[in-house]
Design an enzyme around this catalytic site. Structure first.
Site, PDB file in Angstrom:
ATOM      1  CG  ASP A 132      -2.313   0.556   0.905  1.00 43.10           C
ATOM      2  OD1 ASP A 132      -2.361   1.763   0.591  1.00 43.10           O
ATOM      3  OD2 ASP A 132      -3.321  -0.158   0.969  1.00 43.10           O
ATOM      4  CG  HIS A 211      -5.376   3.608   0.488  1.00 38.57           C
ATOM      5  ND1 HIS A 211      -4.990   2.276   0.388  1.00 38.57           N
ATOM      6  CD2 HIS A 211      -6.584   3.680  -0.125  1.00 38.57           C
ATOM      7  CE1 HIS A 211      -5.924   1.595  -0.249  1.00 38.57           C
ATOM      8  NE2 HIS A 211      -6.906   2.420  -0.582  1.00 38.57           N
ATOM      9  CB  SER A 544      -9.155   0.173  -0.576  1.00 36.93           C
ATOM     10  OG  SER A 544      -8.410   0.317  -1.738  1.00 36.93           O
TER      11      SER A 544
END
Length: 769
Positions: A132, A211, A544
Site C-alpha cells: 500500500d 490509505h 480497499s
C-alpha cells in the site's frame, strides 16, 4: 588504474542512462527470463542480465523468487532486441495501477474471548504483508505492548529513510520497505510525471497518503480506546486480527499510483521475508483485466500462493457496472464491499417542510436550522458547473447559498471546497443514476450532505418550480443498528469474470463502507491540501477497505488452522458466507434496491463465526492451477511466465470449470436450441472434528435448470478424508429465462446436521468464440 576503469564504466553507464531518458520512446519493461538457461560462467543472474541483455544503469529490479527476470528502462529498439534472446519468455510494459479506495469486526461475527478470536489468540503468530502507501507507525493501532517476540521465521528488514528509522519497527510492525524505482524511471518518459514529489511524500515507508495506514490497521490494528473521527463512530477501534504482526511494503505513492515493476519487487521481497498473508488493495482501473501472464499482481500472487501464502485482493470500485471486477486470477481471493449496521445520517430540509435523508461526516459549525437559498448550477447545462469543478461556479450567484452538486469526475470533498471558495454556505451532493442510492460518508469541509439519485432528482425538481426555495442541513451523528445490513455497496465491482467466466468473481464481500481505521498525520481526513485538520482515525469506503477485512480473517484462520492451504482458507470463508441481512431477508443491492446475486456478492458476506469450523473445504494444489491454465489454452512457455518452472499439460485437455473451486459456473453457448448438459467434478476434504461424518446434498436449482449430484451422500471416516462428486447441470433453452444480469442462480449445499457447506451455482449463456 582500477579506479580509473571503474570511473570510466560509471561515466559510460550514466551516459547510457541519460541517452535512454532522452529517448522519448524509452519505457520500463518487465522481462521474464528462463532462469535455468543461465550460462554457468556468470556467478549470478544479475551478472548475466547486465552482460547479455542491458547495461547495469538501466536495470531497476532483479526478480528471483515469485518471478525470474528483471525490469529495465529500454527503448523500443532495445526491448525488441532483448525479446529475440532465446532465454526470454516474455516482456511487457510497466503500467500504473490505482488504489481501490470499530464496528466491522463484530459485524463479521467476531466476539471477545470466544470463537475464532480466542482460538487463534487474535492472530498473534501470523505476519500480514500489506502492499500500500506505507504506514504511520506512531498510531496507537500499531503499539506492540504485551506482544510476544517477533516470530523466529521472520527474515525481513526495516528500511530507514525520510522520517522513518529502525526504531519505527517493533514487535507489531516487524518490517517495513519501500519500492520506488519504477516510479523514478517513469518520471523521465515523454513528460510523464511519475516521480515522487518529495514536497508531499516521504522517501521511506512512512505514509503520506493515509490509505496504507488505514488498510493495515483494518487488518491488524490493536485495541485503541476512545477512537473516533472528529466525534463520529466513537468507541474502541480494532482490526480483524488485533495481535497479528504487520510487514509494510510501500509500493504506492501519493498522487502517483503504484507501478507494476515495484509491485512485483514487493511480492519477491515479501515471499523471501516470510509473510503468511498478503493484502493488496490495488488493481487495474476501469474494470480492465490483463491476461494472467501480463498481470504482475496475478504473477506475484501465484508465486506467493504456491508457497502457502494467502493473498487477498480488492475487487475494484467500478460497480454497479457488470463485468467490472478485477484481480481475477483463481489463486487470488477477490473481495467486494458491503455496508455495515452503522451510519452517519444527515437530512436536507426544504422550505416546504419535506425532509430527505442522506449521509455526512461534517464536524464543523452546523447550520443550526437556518434556511438558506438553494441553487443548482447544473441547470445552465454546463457540465463542469453541475459537477462543481474547479473555477466553474460564479461567486455572485453562489454566495450565501446551499449549492447542489452532482457526483462524479472530481473528488466528492473537493466539490465542497469549490463551493466554499465561491462563497457558498453548504452543499447537497447528489448521486447520478449509475450510483443509484449508494452513499458513503465524507469528512466535508463545509456543511454538506450526500443524497441518493431519487432524492437528488426530487430536490432539483422542487427548486426548478420554486426558484426562491430555501433549505438547511441537519447532522445526526452516529447511528448503530441500521437495517438492512449488509447491503452490497453500489460502487463494489461486479461479475461476471471478464477473463474466465467459468470462475465466479468476486469470491465474497466484506465490510467496505464507512470503515473507521487509523490515519496518517501527514494530511487531513479529506486528503486535500487545504484540509489542515489532523485526525488519528478516518472513515473511508471502498473495496480497499473490504480486502484487509479478509486479510485479517485469513490471519485468524491460519493461526487457528496452521495446516490449511490458502485455497482451504478461502473455501472456509466462501462456503460459510451469509446470504441474508440483519433483517433476515435476502441481501439487497444498494444500487437497485433489488435482491443481490452471486455476480454482486460471490458466495456471500464473510461470516467468521462459521468459517472457523466449515466442516468441508475445497482444497487446491499448484498442479490444479497449472491444469486450469492448460484448460484455458495457455501454452507451456506462457504458463512458465506465471509458474517459473516448465510445465507439461495433460494429453487430454482439462475443462476450466473443473478447477476445484467452491462455486460452479455453467456456461452454455447462446443460440443453441434444445436440451444441453454440463458435468463438473469437485473434491471435498473433511476438516471437521467428527472423522466419521456423513454429508447429504441439498440442491437449490436455478430457475428453469435441472441440477443432479452423484453421489448424493458422502461418507467420511478415519481413513477416508477426501471424497469427490459430480454435478450435472441441464438446461432446455426454450424454458431458460435469464435475469437482468444475464444469468440464473442457485446453489448446492452439503449438510451433516451441524455444518452447511454451500456453493453458489451460476448458469449463463455466452456467445461462442
Amino acid at each position: 588504474m582500477a579506479s580509473t576503469a571503474i570511473n570510466l564504466t560509471l561515466c559510460l553507464s550514466l551516459l547510457l542512462f541519460t541517452q535512454i531518458y532522452a529517448d522519448q520512446t524509452a519505457k520500463t519493461y518487465i522481462i521474464r527470463v528462463d532462469s535455468s538457461s543461465k550460462p554457468s560462467v556468470f556467478p549470478t543472474h544479475y551478472h548475466w542480465y547486465t552482460s547479455e541483455f542491458t547495461e547495469p544503469a538501466a536495470i531497476l529490479h532483479v526478480y528471483d523468487t515469485v518471478f525470474h527476470g528483471f525490469s529495465a528502462v529500454l527503448t523500443h529498439f532495445q526491448a525488441s532486441s532483448v525479446l529475440k534472446h532465446p532465454s526470454v519468455l516474455s516482456a511487457f510494459e510497466d503500467r500504473r495501477r490505482q488504489l481501490h479506495t470499530t464496528r466491522s469486526p463484530q459485524f463479521v461475527g467476531l466476539r471477545n474471548q470466544r470463537g475464532l478470536w480466542s482460538e487463534s489468540d487474535y492472530g498473534s503468530d501470523v505476519i500480514i504483508g500489506v502492499f500500500d502507501t506505507g504506514i504511520w507507525p506512531e498510531r496507537r493501532s500499531f503499539s506492540d505492548l504485551n506482544l510476544g517476540p517477533v516470530p523466529k521465521r521472520w527474515r525481513g528488514t526495516c528500511d530507514a529513510g525520510v522520517r522513518f528509522n529502525l526504531r519505527n519497527c517493533n514487535r507489531k510492525i516487524v518490517g517495513a520497505r519501500f519500492f520506488d524505482k519504477g516510479h523514478q524511471a517513469a518520471s523521465g518518459f515523454g513528460g510523464f510525471v511519475g516521480g515522487i514529489n518529495e514536497t508531499i511524500e516521504f522517501r521511506s515507508p512512512r505514509d503520506a497518503d493515509g490509505h496504507g495506514t488505514h488498510t493495515a490497521s483494518t487488518a491488524a490494528g490493536r485495541y485503541a480506546f476512545k477512537a473516533s473521527m472528529e466525534g463520529y463512530a466513537a468507541g474502541i477501534a480494532k482490526g480483524v486480527a488485533p495481535k497479528a504482526r504487520l510487514a509494510v511494503y510501500k509500493v504506492c505513492w501519493k498522487e502517483a499510483g503504484c507501478f507494476d515493476s515495484d509491485i512485483l519487487a514487493a511480492f519477491d521481497a515479501a515471499v523471501n521475508d516470510g509473510v503468511d498473508v498478503i493484502s493488496i488493495s490495488i488493481g487495474g482501473g476501469e474494470g480492465i483485466s490483463s491476461p494472467y501472464y501480463l498481470d504482475p499482481i496475478a504473477i506475484g500472487a501465484y508465486g506467493a500462493v504456491s508457497r502457502g501464502i494467502f493473498v487477498s485482493s480488492s475487487a475494484g470500485n467500478e460497480g454497479p457496472n457488470g463485468m467490472s471486477v478485477t484481480n481475477l486470477a483463481p489463486w487470488l481471493t477477490t473481495v467486494g464491499a458491503g455496508t455495515i449496521d452503522r451510519d452517519f445520517p444527515a437530512d436536507v430540509i426544504l422550505s416546504d417542510g419535506r425532509k430527505f435523508s442522506g449521509v455526512s461526516l461534517y464536524s464543523g459549525v452546523p447550520l443550526n436550522g437556518k434556511m438558506h437559498p438553494l441553487i443548482y448550477p447544473g441547470k445552465s447545462g454546463v457540465l463542469s458547473a453541475s459537477l462543481c469543478m474547479e473555477n466553474s461556479l460564479d461567486p455572485i450567484e453562489v454566495r450565501g447559498k446551499i449549492v447542489i452538486c452532482d457526483r462524479g469526475s472530481n473528488p466528492r470533498v473537493a466539490k465542497g471546497l469549490v463551493v466554499k471558495k465561491a462563497g457558498g454556505v453548504g452543499m447537497i451532493l447528489t448521486n447520478g443514476v449509475s450510483n443509484g442510492e449508494g452513499l458513503v460518508g465524507d469528512a466535508h469541509l463545509i456543511p454538506a450532505c450526500a443524497v441518493g439519485s431519487a432524492e437528488g432528482d426530487e430536490i432539483k425538481t422542487y427548486l426548478a418550480s420554486n426558484p426562491a426555495a430555501t433549505a438547511t442541513i441537519s447532522f445526526r451523528g452516529t447511528v448503530i443498528g441500521i437495517k438492512p445490513a449488509p447491503v452490497v455497496a453500489s460502487f463494489s465491482s461486479r461479475g461476471p469474470n471478464g477473463l474466465n467466466p467459468e470462475i465466479l468473481k468476486p469470491d465474497l464481500i466484506a465490510p467496505g463502507v464507512n470503515i473507521l481505521a487509523a490515519w496518517t498525520d501527514a494530511v487531513g481526513p479529506t486528503g486535500l491540501d487545504s484540509d489542515n485538520r489532523r485526525s488519528e482515525f478516518n472513515i473511508l469506503s471502498g473495496t480497499s477497505m473490504s480486502c484487509p477485512h479478509v486479510s485479517g480473517a485469513a490471519a485468524l484462520l491460519k493461526s487457528a488452522h496452521p495446516d490449511w492451504s490458502p485455497a482451504a482458507i478461502r473455501s472456509a470463508m466462501m462456503t460459510t458466507a451469509s446470504l441474508t441481512d440483519n433483517s433476515g431477508n435476502p441481501m439487497l443491492d444498494e444500487s437497485s434496491n433489488k435482491h443481490a446475486t452471486p455476480y454482486d456478492f460471490g458466495a456471500g458476506h464473510m461470516n467468521l463465526d462459521r468459517a472457523m469450523d466449515p466442516g468441508l473445504v475445497y482444497d487446491m494444489t499448484n498442479e490444479d492451477y497449472v491444469n486450469f491454465l492448460c484448460a484455458i489454452e495457455y501454452g507451456p512457455k506462457t504458463i512458465q511466465v506465471i509458474t517459473r518452472t516448465p510445465v507439461n499439460c495433460p494429453m487430454r485437455k482439462p475443462s476450466p470449470g473443473n478447477l476445484n473451486y467452491p462455486s460452479i459456473a455453467a456456461l452454455f453457448p447462446s443460440g443453441e436450441s434444445g436440451v444441453s448438459s454440463k458435468t463438473f467434478f469437485r473434491m471435498v476434504t473433511n476438516v471437521g472434528e467428527e472423522a466419521n461424518a456423513v454429508y447429504r446434498v441439498k440442491i437449490e436449482p436455478p430457475k428453469g435448470v435441472r441440477v443432479s449430484v452423484k453421489p448424493w451422500k458422502l461418507v467420511f471416516s478415519e481413513t477416508v478424508k477426501k471424497l469427490g462428486y459430480y454435478v450435472t447441470v441441464t438446461i432446455d433453452s426454450k424454458n431458460l429465462v435469464l435475469d437482468d444480469s444475464g444469468a440464473v442462480f442457485g446453489a448446492l449445499s452439503w449438510m451433516d446436521g451441524k455444518h452447511v457447506v454451500r456453493s453458489p451455482i451460476v448458469v449463463t449463456q455466452i456467445e461462442p468464440l
